[in-house]
Design a protein around this motif. Sequence first.
Motif, PDB file in Angstrom:
ATOM      1  N   ARG A 151      43.411  35.777  41.661  1.00 25.51           N
ATOM      2  CA  ARG A 151      42.675  34.561  41.311  1.00 25.51           C
ATOM      3  C   ARG A 151      41.210  34.675  41.679  1.00 25.51           C
ATOM      4  NH1 ARG A 151      47.280  30.202  43.337  1.00 25.51           N
ATOM      5  NH2 ARG A 151      48.304  29.945  41.284  1.00 25.51           N
ATOM      6  N   ALA A 152      40.922  35.287  42.834  1.00 25.76           N
ATOM      7  CA  ALA A 152      39.518  35.493  43.215  1.00 25.76           C
ATOM      8  C   ALA A 152      38.819  36.410  42.221  1.00 25.76           C
ATOM      9  CB  ALA A 152      39.445  36.077  44.631  1.00 25.76           C
ATOM     10  N   LEU A 153      39.497  37.473  41.778  1.00 23.80           N
ATOM     11  CA  LEU A 153      38.931  38.378  40.782  1.00 23.80           C
ATOM     12  C   LEU A 153      38.655  37.629  39.479  1.00 23.80           C
ATOM     13  CD1 LEU A 153      38.193  41.231  39.774  1.00 23.80           C
ATOM     14  CD2 LEU A 153      40.609  41.538  39.178  1.00 23.80           C
ATOM     15  N   THR A 154      39.567  36.763  39.075  1.00 28.19           N
ATOM     16  CA  THR A 154      39.366  35.990  37.844  1.00 28.19           C
ATOM     17  C   THR A 154      38.140  35.110  37.945  1.00 28.19           C
ATOM     18  OG1 THR A 154      41.764  35.966  37.488  1.00 28.19           O
ATOM     19  CG2 THR A 154      40.471  34.350  36.282  1.00 28.19           C
ATOM     20  N   ASN A 155      37.977  34.428  39.074  1.00 26.66           N
ATOM     21  CA  ASN A 155      36.823  33.541  39.239  1.00 26.66           C
ATOM     22  C   ASN A 155      35.507  34.314  39.223  1.00 26.66           C
ATOM     23  OD1 ASN A 155      38.499  31.285  39.454  1.00 26.66           O
ATOM     24  ND2 ASN A 155      38.683  31.480  41.677  1.00 26.66           N
ATOM     25  N   HIS A 156      35.465  35.435  39.938  1.00 25.06           N
ATOM     26  CA  HIS A 156      34.228  36.231  39.981  1.00 25.06           C
ATOM     27  C   HIS A 156      33.911  36.828  38.606  1.00 25.06           C
ATOM     28  CE1 HIS A 156      34.094  35.560  44.180  1.00 25.06           C
ATOM     29  NE2 HIS A 156      34.988  36.475  44.544  1.00 25.06           N
ATOM     30  N   PHE A 157      34.943  37.332  37.939  1.00 29.97           N
ATOM     31  CA  PHE A 157      34.711  37.957  36.638  1.00 29.97           C
ATOM     32  C   PHE A 157      34.301  36.921  35.601  1.00 29.97           C
ATOM     33  CE2 PHE A 157      35.870  40.213  32.719  1.00 29.97           C
ATOM     34  CZ  PHE A 157      35.254  41.439  32.962  1.00 29.97           C
TER      35      PHE A 157
END
Length: 344
Positions: A151-157
């Motif tokens: 989820r953190a990767l999704t938000n940053h990307f």
Amino acid sequence: MADSMMSKAATMEIPINSNGDSRTLAEDDTLEQDLQQVMVSGPNLNETSIVSGGYGGTAEGIIPTSSIKGSNMHHTNSSSSIPADEASRGVAVEKFDIVKKWGLNTYKCTKQMISERFGRGSRTVDLELEAQIEVLRETKRKYESVLHLARALTNHFYSMVQTQNALGDTFADLSQKSPELRDEFGYNAETQKLLCKNGETLLGAINYFVSSINTLVNKTMEDTLLTIKMYENARLEFDAYRADLEELNMGPRDAVTMARFEAAQEQYQIHKDKYERLRSDVTIKIKFLEENKVKVMHKQLLLFHNAISAYFAGNQQQLEQTLKQFNIKLKPPGADKPSWLEEQ
């Protein structure tokens, strides 16, 4: 006698060192008898009286409530209210019995829990099943970590894709307003737009990955852990009634004790059946969960690897093919926005 009734094929008792004495069992038995006596010999709400003379009044100052009813109501009304009174009395007795059984069950389970904590009792343990339960809980913690990081990767990307989109618009605008740098701004604008498009495709794959992991962790695993919690509660109840039966078995053999022993034996069998049924349910659910987990993660990890590799290799065709392979459909731009008629 109680040991012969227990099934030792699938479970075993692990004794805990006893640091109590014989007086403790007698005190616990006395406490249980006192609790039963209090609950059985409670006040009868249907035989209340009104005291008119205060604490120092004589017997003449006590007026039975039944006489008040008879003096203030017609004969027809009093006779018609008798069935209603009997019905309400029956409901009250039924509720009292439910509360009584709940109180006794809570007392026995609390007593068993304290005995286990302080090393005065024994608990039934299925070593193989307990090991599987611990592995499941550890697996859930690790998968929750994967879900959090995904989820953190999704938000940053997503933030990066939005920045690339804004940068592409700015380059395109400067290409129109700066004739001397039109070509340079132009191909940078096209590059950012292409990266933005590929980024949205990759976001679709990552979102699908996150959704599947979330379902596995917070629905499938959680359902199994809920059954495990019910199993652990049934285990505690089973051991509580088993200990109660063992105490009665070591007592005297008079008529009162034998009646209590037969009642305890019946409750022991009921909770034994419940414990074994839930133990079987937990075993089956853990097995199916493991099979489902392998199937889901095999698909999702392959999707994640192929999508990430294609994006950072700049292979737009392979990236789009990956989404088709896993039947992932992207929403068209503006699909989440309401139409003009809906806004009105």
